[in-house]
Design a protein around this motif. Structure first.
Motif, mmCIF file in Angstrom:
data_model
loop_
_atom_site.group_PDB
_atom_site.id
_atom_site.type_symbol
_atom_site.label_atom_id
_atom_site.label_comp_id
_atom_site.label_asym_id
_atom_site.label_seq_id
_atom_site.Cartn_x
_atom_site.Cartn_y
_atom_site.Cartn_z
ATOM 1 N N GLY A 293 1.331 8.826 -0.393
ATOM 2 C CA GLY A 293 2.093 8.804 -1.628
ATOM 3 C C GLY A 293 1.983 10.090 -2.404
ATOM 4 N N VAL A 294 1.049 10.947 -2.019
ATOM 5 C CA VAL A 294 0.827 12.193 -2.746
ATOM 6 C C VAL A 294 1.217 13.404 -1.927
ATOM 7 C CG1 VAL A 294 -0.938 13.630 -3.855
ATOM 8 C CG2 VAL A 294 -1.040 11.155 -4.080
ATOM 9 N N SER A 295 1.033 13.343 -0.622
ATOM 10 C CA SER A 295 1.284 14.519 0.207
ATOM 11 C C SER A 295 1.679 14.107 1.603
ATOM 12 C CB SER A 295 0.033 15.404 0.237
ATOM 13 O OG SER A 295 0.296 16.607 0.915
ATOM 14 N N ALA A 296 1.966 15.097 2.442
ATOM 15 C CA ALA A 296 2.349 14.859 3.829
ATOM 16 C C ALA A 296 1.157 15.129 4.732
ATOM 17 C CB ALA A 296 3.523 15.758 4.225
ATOM 18 N N PHE A 297 0.981 14.286 5.740
ATOM 19 C CA PHE A 297 -0.126 14.410 6.684
ATOM 20 C C PHE A 297 0.367 14.218 8.110
ATOM 21 C CE2 PHE A 297 -2.573 13.430 2.907
ATOM 22 C CZ PHE A 297 -3.806 14.046 3.119
ATOM 23 N N SER A 298 -0.333 14.849 9.036
ATOM 24 C CA SER A 298 -0.216 14.476 10.438
ATOM 25 C C SER A 298 -1.103 13.258 10.692
ATOM 26 C CB SER A 298 -0.672 15.640 11.330
ATOM 27 O OG SER A 298 -2.066 15.883 11.149
ATOM 28 N N HIS A 299 -0.896 12.621 11.828
ATOM 29 C CA HIS A 299 -1.738 11.462 12.153
ATOM 30 C C HIS A 299 -3.204 11.858 12.203
ATOM 31 C CE1 HIS A 299 -3.886 8.744 14.919
ATOM 32 N NE2 HIS A 299 -3.086 7.786 14.471
ATOM 33 N N ASP A 300 -3.513 12.912 12.962
ATOM 34 C CA ASP A 300 -4.912 13.310 13.112
ATOM 35 C C ASP A 300 -5.464 13.888 11.815
ATOM 36 O OD1 ASP A 300 -4.726 12.458 15.685
ATOM 37 O OD2 ASP A 300 -4.766 14.448 16.602
ATOM 38 N N GLY A 301 -4.601 14.541 11.047
ATOM 39 C CA GLY A 301 -5.044 15.048 9.751
ATOM 40 C C GLY A 301 -5.407 13.919 8.800
ATOM 41 N N ALA A 329 8.900 12.917 10.162
ATOM 42 C CA ALA A 329 9.277 13.082 8.761
ATOM 43 C C ALA A 329 8.142 13.732 7.974
ATOM 44 C CB ALA A 329 9.639 11.722 8.154
ATOM 45 N N GLN A 330 6.906 13.381 8.309
ATOM 46 C CA GLN A 330 5.779 14.004 7.637
ATOM 47 C C GLN A 330 5.715 15.502 7.944
ATOM 48 O OE1 GLN A 330 3.262 12.472 5.484
ATOM 49 N NE2 GLN A 330 5.044 11.128 5.393
ATOM 50 N N ALA A 331 5.985 15.870 9.187
ATOM 51 C CA ALA A 331 6.005 17.297 9.562
ATOM 52 C C ALA A 331 7.092 18.036 8.797
ATOM 53 C CB ALA A 331 6.208 17.440 11.067
ATOM 54 N N LEU A 332 8.230 17.394 8.642
ATOM 55 C CA LEU A 332 9.322 18.016 7.900
ATOM 56 C C LEU A 332 8.955 18.207 6.440
ATOM 57 C CD1 LEU A 332 12.215 19.049 7.711
ATOM 58 C CD2 LEU A 332 12.995 16.675 7.529
ATOM 59 N N LYS A 333 8.328 17.208 5.853
ATOM 60 C CA LYS A 333 7.905 17.334 4.454
ATOM 61 C C LYS A 333 6.863 18.423 4.282
ATOM 62 C CE LYS A 333 8.965 12.523 3.417
ATOM 63 N NZ LYS A 333 8.420 11.149 3.321
ATOM 64 N N LYS A 334 5.926 18.496 5.240
ATOM 65 C CA LYS A 334 4.909 19.537 5.156
ATOM 66 C C LYS A 334 5.542 20.912 5.319
ATOM 67 C CE LYS A 334 0.974 18.900 4.982
ATOM 68 N NZ LYS A 334 0.091 18.781 3.791
ATOM 69 N N ALA A 335 6.523 21.021 6.196
ATOM 70 C CA ALA A 335 7.228 22.293 6.360
ATOM 71 C C ALA A 335 7.910 22.703 5.061
ATOM 72 C CB ALA A 335 8.261 22.179 7.490
ATOM 73 N N GLY A 336 8.547 21.742 4.412
ATOM 74 C CA GLY A 336 9.191 22.036 3.134
ATOM 75 C C GLY A 336 8.193 22.491 2.089
ATOM 76 N N ALA A 337 7.002 21.893 2.098
ATOM 77 C CA ALA A 337 5.968 22.295 1.146
ATOM 78 C C ALA A 337 5.559 23.743 1.374
ATOM 79 C CB ALA A 337 4.751 21.376 1.274
#
Length: 419
Positions: A293-301, A329-337
């Motif tokens: 809810g606060v940030s984007a993560f990978s599964h292992d992260g 989708a999480q990878a995409l959000k992290k890329a945008g960040a």
């Protein structure tokens, strides 16, 4: 997010070290003399937040906020004011809000070995329940900095505001009174104040860094030191996401069994657990959803983060496996960040996402779908280098190619800065 991208120029808010050009005047900026001080101040508006800074401070526009530099030496320090959108629909009490603040601050802290907390506390600011922390941390190779952070939740408008002073010792002594002026001038619009004002009292978390059960580490955007590097650089292409990652438009779930929770991919995940699930697994799942809810993560992260929270490996894996995240989708959000805070080549962005423990396929998905103009990214990176040092055209092209830009993109970047 602890990794320094090549040439120490990229991190949460990019690790760049240099000056900026003279900022353009903002149409919404109004200069006048403060009635409470002889110091001439400038009124700045950022969404629903207004504040005042000394008129002599340089102002540089970031993607989701503003940098303010008290001196010509960016390395001396700066003020960064920014915001992120966050869904506060599930925040119904002061305790819920404290959970949001605590989760965010653990993300600021990350796992930096040099992080030293002075004090953190929940306070009244701008008429609402807010959060304050003072701490120090190392900004990559640039040395130790003192940080003073204020976080304000604009619940009605679903926005979280961050006010961060990053200073060397000398600057902190020089602008101490001006910090008080800036903080004292913070105002949210009436709707935000009315909603946040219902929170009562203030509670001190104390210098030991504990805030009861709301401890959460590295909520996705790495250490404060990583964030500060880009701000020292002058805030080129910098956004507020580095304060806690780009974030998803969901708020932390503050109980282990609180009904339906909106997952990071937009779908709904049920928090009612099947029989046989241990309390530790249920709590790990709740915490996993809070992080997402606060940030984007990978599964292992995410597994690593939960283990940092003292969940067992099995509990952490359960939380990550059952949180309902779409890892592409999480990878995409992290890329945008990342792209909100620094410039990347296509290959450089993939490498950074893989460092965050996304798979090769997930990292490629993020880079392929982030909408970046790689020529413009090369131009932004080239300007960053030129702010830092002097280059010949060929030398700058070689440096950009080292960053992973193609020959054509590197040449475009060099031409864009006049070489």
């Amino acid at each position: 997010m602890k990794k320094v991208i090549a040439a120490a120029l990229a991190l949460v808010l990019c690790l760049q070290l240099a000056g900026c050009g003279t900022p353009q005047k903002e149409s919404g900026t109004k200069k006048e003399t403060s009635s409470s001080s002889a110091v001439k101040t400038t009124s700045v508006t950022l969404q629903a937040l207004t504040y005042r800074v000394p008129s002599t401070w340089r102002k540089v526009k970031a993607e989701s906020g503003y940098y303010h530099y008290p001196t010509d030496d960016n390395k001396a320090g700066f003020l960064f004011v920014s915001y992120n959108e966050i869904d506060f629909s599930s925040v119904s009490s002061t305790e819920d809000l404290h959970e949001v603040y605590s989760t965010f601050f653990k993300g600021v802290q990350g796992d930096s070995k040099d992080f030293k907390l002075g004090k953190k506390e929940f306070i009244k600011l701008a008429g609402i329940e807010a959060f304050k922390a003072s701490y120090s941390d190392r900004v990559d190779t640039y040395g130790m900095y003192n940080m003073e952070l204020y976080v304000l939740a604009d619940v009605p408008n679903n926005a979280l505001y961050y006010v961060t002073f990053t200073m060397r010792d000398k600057l902190q002594k020089e602008i101490g009174a001006q910090i008080d002026t800036v903080v004292g001038s913070l105002r949210l619009d009436k709707k935000a104040t009315e909603a946040g004002g219902s929170s009562s009292g203030s509670s001190t978390a104390g210098s030991d860094g504990q805030t009861g059960s709301t401890s959460s580490s590295a909520a996705g955007s790495g250490s404060a030191a990583g964030s500060a590097g880009g701000q020292i650089a002058g805030g080129q292409n910098a956004g507020g996401s580095g304060q806690a990652g780009a974030g998803t438009n969901t708020s932390p779930n503050t109980s282990s069994n609180s009904g339906t929770n909106t997952g990071p991919s937009g779908g709904e995940t049920q928090s009612s657990e099947p029989s046989g699930v241990t309390a530790g697994q249920a709590n790990a799942l709740s915490r996993a959803r809070a992080y997402l809810g606060v940030s984007a993560f990978s599964h292992d992260g995410l597994v690593r983060q939960l283990e940092y929270e003292q969940f067992s490996h099995e509990e952490a894996v359960y939380g990550a496996d059952n949180c309902g995240a779409d890892w592409n989708a999480q990878a995409l959000k992290k890329a945008g960040a990342y792209l909100n805070t620094s410039a990347f080549s296509y290959q450089g962005l993939i490498r950074q996402l893989e460092y965050e423990q996304f798979t090769g396929e997930q990292a490629a998905y993020g880079a392929n779908n982030c909408g970046a103009d790689w020529n413009e990214q090369a131009a932004k990176k080239a300007q960053t280098y030129m702010n830092f040092s002097s280059f010949s055209r060929q030398g700058l092209i070689d440096q950009l190619k080292y960053e992973g830009f193609t020959d054509e993109q590197a040449a475009y970047g060099a031409s864009a800065v006049g070489l």
